[in-house]
Write a protein that holds these residues in place. Structure first.
Motif, PDB file in Angstrom:
ATOM      1  N   SER A 204       1.033  -1.211  -0.087  1.00  0.00           N
ATOM      2  CA  SER A 204       0.078  -0.022   0.098  1.00  0.00           C
ATOM      3  C   SER A 204       1.127   1.204  -0.033  1.00  0.00           C
ATOM      4  O   SER A 204       1.858   1.282   0.895  1.00  0.00           O
ATOM      5  N   LEU A 205       0.677   2.264  -0.682  1.00  0.00           N
ATOM      6  CA  LEU A 205       1.270   3.562  -0.874  1.00  0.00           C
ATOM      7  C   LEU A 205       0.239   4.684  -0.987  1.00  0.00           C
ATOM      8  O   LEU A 205      -0.956   4.438  -1.305  1.00  0.00           O
ATOM      9  N   TYR A 206       0.967   5.498  -0.541  1.00  0.00           N
ATOM     10  CA  TYR A 206       0.219   6.948  -0.440  1.00  0.00           C
ATOM     11  C   TYR A 206       1.093   7.974  -0.837  1.00  0.00           C
ATOM     12  O   TYR A 206       2.279   8.309  -0.124  1.00  0.00           O
ATOM     13  N   GLN A 207       0.629   8.999  -1.600  1.00  0.00           N
ATOM     14  CA  GLN A 207       1.635  10.257  -2.069  1.00  0.00           C
ATOM     15  C   GLN A 207       0.545  11.321  -1.954  1.00  0.00           C
ATOM     16  O   GLN A 207      -0.608  11.797  -2.654  1.00  0.00           O
ATOM     17  N   GLY A 208       0.846  12.322  -0.887  1.00  0.00           N
ATOM     18  CA  GLY A 208       0.063  13.466  -0.691  1.00  0.00           C
ATOM     19  C   GLY A 208       0.447  14.540  -1.887  1.00  0.00           C
ATOM     20  O   GLY A 208       1.516  14.553  -2.223  1.00  0.00           O
ATOM     21  N   ILE A 209      -0.691  15.295  -2.280  1.00  0.00           N
ATOM     22  CA  ILE A 209      -0.411  16.341  -3.151  1.00  0.00           C
ATOM     23  C   ILE A 209      -0.753  17.814  -2.503  1.00  0.00           C
ATOM     24  O   ILE A 209      -0.784  18.911  -3.196  1.00  0.00           O
ATOM     25  N   MET A 210      -1.205  17.714  -1.259  1.00  0.00           N
ATOM     26  CA  MET A 210      -1.246  19.074  -0.791  1.00  0.00           C
ATOM     27  C   MET A 210      -0.269  19.479   0.334  1.00  0.00           C
ATOM     28  O   MET A 210       0.020  18.493   1.021  1.00  0.00           O
ATOM     29  N   ASP A 211       0.222  20.473   0.255  1.00  0.00           N
ATOM     30  CA  ASP A 211       1.037  20.993   1.280  1.00  0.00           C
ATOM     31  C   ASP A 211       0.536  20.719   2.820  1.00  0.00           C
ATOM     32  O   ASP A 211      -0.578  21.460   3.038  1.00  0.00           O
ATOM     33  N   ILE A 212       1.058  20.162   3.451  1.00  0.00           N
ATOM     34  CA  ILE A 212       0.610  19.578   4.994  1.00  0.00           C
ATOM     35  C   ILE A 212       1.155  20.886   5.977  1.00  0.00           C
ATOM     36  O   ILE A 212       0.710  20.853   6.981  1.00  0.00           O
ATOM     37  N   ASN A 213       2.012  21.918   5.520  1.00  0.00           N
ATOM     38  CA  ASN A 213       2.398  23.059   6.472  1.00  0.00           C
ATOM     39  C   ASN A 213       1.162  24.074   6.541  1.00  0.00           C
ATOM     40  O   ASN A 213       0.436  24.208   5.821  1.00  0.00           O
ATOM     41  N   GLY A 214       0.919  24.478   7.894  1.00  0.00           N
ATOM     42  CA  GLY A 214      -0.237  25.290   8.199  1.00  0.00           C
ATOM     43  C   GLY A 214      -0.066  26.557   7.539  1.00  0.00           C
ATOM     44  O   GLY A 214       0.922  27.199   7.478  1.00  0.00           O
ATOM     45  N   LYS A 215      -1.034  27.444   7.848  1.00  0.00           N
ATOM     46  CA  LYS A 215      -1.059  28.783   6.976  1.00  0.00           C
ATOM     47  C   LYS A 215      -0.004  29.762   7.969  1.00  0.00           C
ATOM     48  O   LYS A 215       0.508  30.742   7.119  1.00  0.00           O
ATOM     49  N   ALA A 216       0.397  29.578   9.008  1.00  0.00           N
ATOM     50  CA  ALA A 216       1.183  30.372   9.712  1.00  0.00           C
ATOM     51  C   ALA A 216       2.641  30.156   9.222  1.00  0.00           C
ATOM     52  O   ALA A 216       3.446  31.160   8.837  1.00  0.00           O
ATOM     53  N   LEU A 217       2.915  28.908   8.959  1.00  0.00           N
ATOM     54  CA  LEU A 217       4.271  28.677   8.305  1.00  0.00           C
ATOM     55  C   LEU A 217       4.288  29.136   6.751  1.00  0.00           C
ATOM     56  O   LEU A 217       5.380  29.732   6.190  1.00  0.00           O
ATOM     57  N   GLN A 218       3.168  28.758   5.870  1.00  0.00           N
ATOM     58  CA  GLN A 218       3.129  29.070   4.524  1.00  0.00           C
ATOM     59  C   GLN A 218       3.344  30.681   4.462  1.00  0.00           C
ATOM     60  O   GLN A 218       4.020  31.201   3.609  1.00  0.00           O
ATOM     61  N   GLU A 219       2.735  31.491   5.376  1.00  0.00           N
ATOM     62  CA  GLU A 219       2.859  33.029   5.348  1.00  0.00           C
ATOM     63  C   GLU A 219       4.129  33.673   5.720  1.00  0.00           C
ATOM     64  O   GLU A 219       4.413  34.663   5.268  1.00  0.00           O
ATOM     65  N   LEU A 220       4.941  32.700   6.265  1.00  0.00           N
ATOM     66  CA  LEU A 220       6.346  33.386   6.656  1.00  0.00           C
ATOM     67  C   LEU A 220       7.202  33.372   5.387  1.00  0.00           C
ATOM     68  O   LEU A 220       8.175  34.028   5.223  1.00  0.00           O
ATOM     69  N   GLY A 221       6.965  32.156   4.557  1.00  0.00           N
ATOM     70  CA  GLY A 221       7.658  32.338   3.390  1.00  0.00           C
ATOM     71  C   GLY A 221       9.077  31.871   3.531  1.00  0.00           C
ATOM     72  O   GLY A 221      10.107  32.114   2.895  1.00  0.00           O
ATOM     73  N   TRP A 222       9.606  31.032   4.579  1.00  0.00           N
ATOM     74  CA  TRP A 222      10.742  30.719   4.944  1.00  0.00           C
ATOM     75  C   TRP A 222      11.156  29.691   4.190  1.00  0.00           C
ATOM     76  O   TRP A 222      10.586  28.792   3.849  1.00  0.00           O
TER      77      TRP A 222
END
Length: 265
Positions: A204-222
């Motif tokens: 069984s395999l799974y590949q995510g295609i959605m960014d799991i980082n929360g909005k707080a980290l996404q907005e930092l742009g680090w």
């Protein structure tokens, strides 16, 4: 008096099956977001570093419902509880200053451990292909999967001490998305103990295609020293799957088969 017959049969080997299954998996978070983890280190390059991955194990278990549309094709839906995440372990040039003291120097390295645990209720809906004999069949499934996060945990240890507060005081719920979306793939063999009961064993395999980082980290742009832009993070896992299934209908008849007692079949 004319006797009536009521017959409900599965044609072309169609029918439902209900089962339970579980998977023991190697789990990964691809493209780590390490913002703030190494903030106590004096060296600016160390603070922007990624950490070495450590093998991390997880798994899932739950139920599945399938429907066989034709001899070779069907659909399968599941609801599983999944344990996933990622462990990291690395050594960096000191010094690192935390409330418990200052550790290391430019000539000695300081150990850092980071643990991320994420639990999901996962729901894949997959197309299924089957081929083989009555006693065993090869199968392959693929389809979209949605995951609803039920738990998030992160811990950082520097020089053996838990580093608090964690990364810029963000909670684990702020750092990780509540929803995960990706694609599930399964392949293996179905082994029939009876016409109604079979076991499956496979991968069984799974590949995510959605960014799991929360909005707080996404907005930092680090981004770390190896990249020039923000890096999205994805869940990935793969492992050995085993299950047991019961067929409600099969090629010899259905759930209801009431016929004229004198009728030859």
């Amino acid at each position: 008096m004319i006797c009536c017959a009521v017959t409900l049969k599965a044609q072309n080997e169609t029918g439902f099956d209900l089962g339970i299954s579980g998977t023991f998996s190697s789990t990964w978070i691809l493209r780590q977001n390490n913002y703030g983890t190494l903030a106590p280190f004096a060296n600016a390059e160390v603070r922007a570093s990624e950490m070495a991955y450590k093998y991390t194990w997880g798994g899932n278990g739950g139920g599945c419902l399938g429907y066989k549309i034709t001899k070779h094709w069907g659909v399968q839906a599941e609801i599983q509880y999944n344990l996933t995440g990622q462990n990291y372990n690395d050594n960096f040039e000191g010094p690192a200053t935390i409330p418990q003291g200052t550790f290391g120097n430019i000539n000695t390295r300081v150990n850092v451990q980071r643990t991320v645990k994420l639990d999901y209720i996962q729901i894949p809906i997959m197309a299924k292909y089957m081929v083989g004999k009555k006693k065993y069949k090869f199968f392959a499934c693929i389809g979209p999967q949605i995951g609803i996060r039920t738990y998030a945990y992160e811990q950082v240890k520097i020089a053996g001490y838990v580093y608090l507060p964690d990364s810029v005081n963000f909670t684990a719920n702020q750092k990780f998305q509540s929803i995960d979306v990706g694609f599930a793939v399964q392949t293996g063999a179905q082994i029939y103990a009876t016409p109604h009961l079979y076991f499956d064993l496979g991968f069984s395999l799974y590949q995510g295609i959605m960014d799991i980082n929360g909005k707080a980290l996404q907005e930092l742009g680090w981004y770390d020293k190896n990249h020039v832009s923000y890096q999205k993070s994805y869940n990935f896992r793969g492992g050995i799957m085993i299950g047991i299934h019961y067929l409600f209908w099969h090629e010899r008849g259905g759930l209801l088969d009431i016929s004229n007692p004198g009728e030859k079949k």
